[in-house]
Design a protein around this motif. Structure first.
Motif, short mmCIF file in Angstrom:
data_model
loop_
_atom_site.label_atom_id
_atom_site.label_comp_id
_atom_site.label_asym_id
_atom_site.label_seq_id
_atom_site.Cartn_x
_atom_site.Cartn_y
_atom_site.Cartn_z
N LEU A 221 -8.45 -19.93 66.96
CA LEU A 221 -8.91 -22.07 67.25
C LEU A 221 -7.46 -22.63 67.71
N TYR A 222 -5.88 -22.13 67.02
CA TYR A 222 -5.27 -22.49 67.89
C TYR A 222 -4.94 -22.74 69.20
N ALA A 223 -4.94 -20.82 69.56
CA ALA A 223 -4.80 -20.98 70.82
C ALA A 223 -5.89 -21.80 72.07
N ALA A 224 -6.77 -21.30 71.50
CA ALA A 224 -7.40 -22.86 71.91
C ALA A 224 -7.49 -24.24 72.07
N GLY A 225 -6.98 -24.98 71.24
CA GLY A 225 -6.16 -26.35 70.65
C GLY A 225 -5.44 -26.99 71.94
N TYR A 226 -5.03 -28.31 71.58
CA TYR A 226 -3.96 -29.30 71.92
C TYR A 226 -2.62 -28.87 71.65
N SER A 227 -1.08 -28.17 72.30
CA SER A 227 -0.27 -28.53 72.11
C SER A 227 1.13 -29.20 72.45
N LEU A 228 2.16 -29.09 72.11
CA LEU A 228 3.01 -29.60 73.37
C LEU A 228 3.80 -28.58 73.76
N ARG A 229 3.72 -29.19 75.06
CA ARG A 229 3.67 -27.96 76.25
C ARG A 229 5.12 -28.77 77.45
N TRP A 230 5.92 -27.40 77.72
CA TRP A 230 6.72 -27.67 78.93
C TRP A 230 7.02 -26.70 80.43
N ASP A 231 7.27 -27.62 80.69
CA ASP A 231 7.41 -26.58 81.83
C ASP A 231 8.83 -25.26 81.45
N LEU A 232 8.43 -23.54 81.73
CA LEU A 232 9.16 -23.12 80.85
C LEU A 232 10.40 -22.95 82.06
N ASN A 233 10.61 -23.13 82.99
CA ASN A 233 11.14 -22.51 84.43
C ASN A 233 12.57 -23.62 84.56
N SER A 234 12.04 -25.21 85.10
CA SER A 234 13.12 -26.27 84.21
C SER A 234 13.36 -27.24 82.27
N TYR A 235 12.47 -26.90 81.93
CA TYR A 235 13.04 -27.46 80.25
C TYR A 235 12.48 -28.81 80.95
N ALA A 236 12.35 -30.09 81.91
CA ALA A 236 12.58 -30.92 82.33
C ALA A 236 11.83 -31.98 80.90
N PRO A 237 12.55 -33.03 80.80
CA PRO A 237 12.10 -33.39 79.56
C PRO A 237 10.05 -34.39 80.21
N GLY A 238 10.81 -34.72 81.98
CA GLY A 238 9.24 -35.16 82.29
C GLY A 238 8.24 -34.62 82.42
N SER A 239 8.63 -32.95 81.53
CA SER A 239 7.43 -31.68 82.02
C SER A 239 6.62 -32.07 80.27
N VAL A 240 7.05 -32.66 79.38
CA VAL A 240 6.73 -32.88 78.59
C VAL A 240 5.35 -33.37 78.02
#
Length: 604
Positions: A221-240
């Motif tokens: 259920l956790y794996a299928a759920g929502y989460s706060l994500r970001w670009d793991l290449n750039s770590y750009a704040p705008g990608s969050v």
């Protein structure tokens, strides 16, 4: 009462794992000889038992258990626990014990998996035992990774012992990869572990097939759920952003895995709801195992990563009371009381409406000072090891949770509740109403309505069991729920129309507790919207106590409830959408792992 952690120290002595407390810290020169440890099944079992001591941490129910629509911190604003509870995160106050404990347990599991796989045993009995032990450590590893990811998101991921691999740094890995690894681990575990009824272990303090299936449902259920994500290449704040994984087919598959795993426990028929909700927690407090308890974290004796349950998160008990001091650092969000329907027996168990004075008197709490009732010290048979070590196990997984996960997964998979989903949901709700099915109301039969019902029911059923914060995050509604909660609290404090009919005063008869295993659940009272000075005076002459519910409590007071009170204005003061759904990493965590340099949460 048998507690597996009585032998944790023995296991730790035998299991001289690298002396690191932070994941991937350089190990000491003294490390255990795995060939010696895994030369016998009995010694291997000590390693596995030792791993359980690193599967839980007090932070789960303390700072990470607060800051919800159930619970708020009663500590000062400058206290780091209060700050974390109110989403005032910094890289200096971010909790570290959960992170380090979970990775210590993961390293234990990685070493044990390797050692167990390489053991040469001849008899069928020994093979069965080795398989069971292997199943336990697969399940432990998965559970610990879940606890890392649900609070910190993408994280270092290793399935090899550090000492064997020689790799002492690691970067963040996509949480989807980690979750899929956890699902795979638990699928292995359910194949290897025996059912509880097979008698291989006598306690729910160790994994069985029942517990592994339940944990598989939770992880899926956790794996299928929502989460706060970001670009793991750039770590750009705008990608969050808050999102599910991009693979919709995998999301659907995970809901099916969650439903099937929960169904396996249900169909087996070994677990069942205890008819009385009160009995669930009286049993827990007194070390009695029942059919509802599937997995518990044992906390008997020495402080094992958080054995202060009932002290920090219990009812108020005065230092000189017969029960000893119990000093809550957390209290019930005042609006939570009103989330329970009339006749729901869970309210008075979950929320304790009284404290224990120095003369052992039971004195009622006002709205701001209600406390967590599930781990109350006066229900125990004795003080325990110490006042801050009450020997109360932690409920990691209960059968009611399995039923609710089953209902949720079916609703998600089928885009609406099936008959089986409704039945599972109503079993939990009906038990809450003491078996009165007529009192539970109509169950929604549409997708959105049923999902909302599940979200609400989990709050009522699992209150203060440390899942609410991350449940709200996996549903993608943490920010919205807490904003709504604060607005409701302001309305309640100002007695607006929505709360016009709640009690302004409660009148009760003071009573005195005379023994442990106190039979009282809640102080009975008569509620009044308003009460005249003359009537109040007469009631006091008649031996009654008149308590102003928006005012100050006689014990453990958190102050009056007004719209401008600090406990109202400061609640969730750091809340920010697309930021606080996950914690930043503490500076100390990054400092010991160079692989994390430049990989901080982008908003910090």
């Amino acid at each position: 009462m048998k507690k597996i952690f009585n032998i944790t120290c023995i296991a730790a002595a035998a299991f001289l794992l690298s002396s690191c407390k932070d994941f991937l810290e350089m190990p000491s020169e003294t490390k255990f000889d795995s060939e010696t440890i895994f030369e016998s099944v009995d010694r291997a079992e000590m390693v596995v038992v030792g791993a359980y001591s690193q599967t839980f941490n007090r932070e789960f129910y303390y700072q990470l258990g607060m800051g919800t629509d159930e619970c708020f911190s009663t500590e000062g604003e400058t206290n780091s626990k209060n700050q974390v509870a109110n989403y005032v995160y910094t890289t200096s106050n971010a909790p570290t014990s959960t992170y380090t404990s979970m990775y210590t347990g993961i390293e234990y599991a990685n070493v044990a998996i390797k050692g167990l796989q390489e053991m040469n045993v001849s008899s069928d009995a020994e093979k069965r035992k080795v398989n069971m032990l292997l199943g336990e450590v697969y399940a432990i590893r998965a559970m610990n990774y879940l606890n890392v990811v649900r609070f910190f998101g993408d994280a270092p991921y290793s399935t090899e012992p550090v000492a064997e691999s020689g790799i002492f740094t690691s970067s963040r890995v996509s949480r989807d990869t980690i979750y899929d690894g956890c699902v795979a681990d638990l699928q292995k575990a359910v194949e290897l572990l025996p059912w509880k009824s097979e008698g291989a272990v006598s306690t729910p303090e160790r994994f069985t097939k029942n517990a592994a299936y339940g944990m598989l449902s939770r992880v899926a259920l956790y794996a299928a759920g929502y989460s706060l994500r970001w670009d793991l290449n750039s770590y750009a704040p705008g990608s969050v952003t808050i999102a599910r994984r991009s693979d919709a087919a995998r999301v659907k598959e995970l809901f099916k895995i969650a439903a099937d795993a929960a169904k396996a426990v249900i169909d087996r028929g070994e677990n069942a709801l205890v008819p009385s909700y009160e009995a669930v927690f009286r049993d827990l407090i007194n070390g009695r195992y029942n059919s509802e308890s599937i997995l518990e974290y044992g906390q008997y004796g020495a402080d094992v990563n958080g054995s202060s349950a009932g002290y920090t998160n219990g009812i108020f008990s005065h230092t000189t009371a017969m029960f000893g001091k119990s000093q809550p650092a957390m209290a019930v969000t005042p609006t939570y009381w009103f989330d329970f329907g009339a006749g729901d027996t869970r309210r008075d168990v979950t929320i304790c409406n009284y404290g224990i004075g120095g003369d052992n008197s039971r004195q009622m709490n006002s709205y701001t000072s209600n406390t967590i009732g599930k781990f109350r010290v006066n229900w125990a048979s004795q003080v325990g090891t110490a006042i801050n070590k009450r020997d109360i196990n932690w409920p990691v997984l209960r059968y009611s949770d399995v039923l609710l996960m089953y209902a949720e997964a079916l609703n998600e998979y089928n885009n609406g509740p099936t008959a089986e989903a409704i039945s599972a949901f109503e079993k939990v709700r009906t038990r809450g109403y003491a078996g009165n099915a007529a009192a539970i109301g109509e169950t929604p039969v549409d997708y959105e309505g049923f999902k909302k019902a599940i979200i609400h029911e989990r709050k009522l059923e699992l209150g203060f069991e440390s899942w609410r914060r991350t449940d709200l995050a996996r549903w993608g509604i943490l920010y919205e729920t807490l904003v709504e909660t604060k607005q409701k609290l302001i309305k309640m404090a100002g007695r607006s129309a929505e709360f016009a009919d709640i009690d302004g005063y409660r009148v009760y008869q003071k009573s005195v507790a005379t023994s442990f295993q106190d039979p009282v659940v809640a102080i009975p009272y008569t509620g009044y919207k308003q009460i005249s000075s003359a009537d109040s005076t007469q009631l006091v002459k008649d031996g009654k106590v008149v308590l102003r519910m928006h005012g100050v409590s006689p014990l453990g007071s958190q102050g009056a409830l007004t719209p401008n009170a600090a406990l109202v204005t400061n609640l969730f003061r750091g809340l920010e959408k697309n930021k606080v759904e996950l914690l930043p990493l503490a500076i100390s965590i990054i400092d010991v792992n160079s692989g994390l340099q430049g990989q901080q949460h982008p908003k910090y």
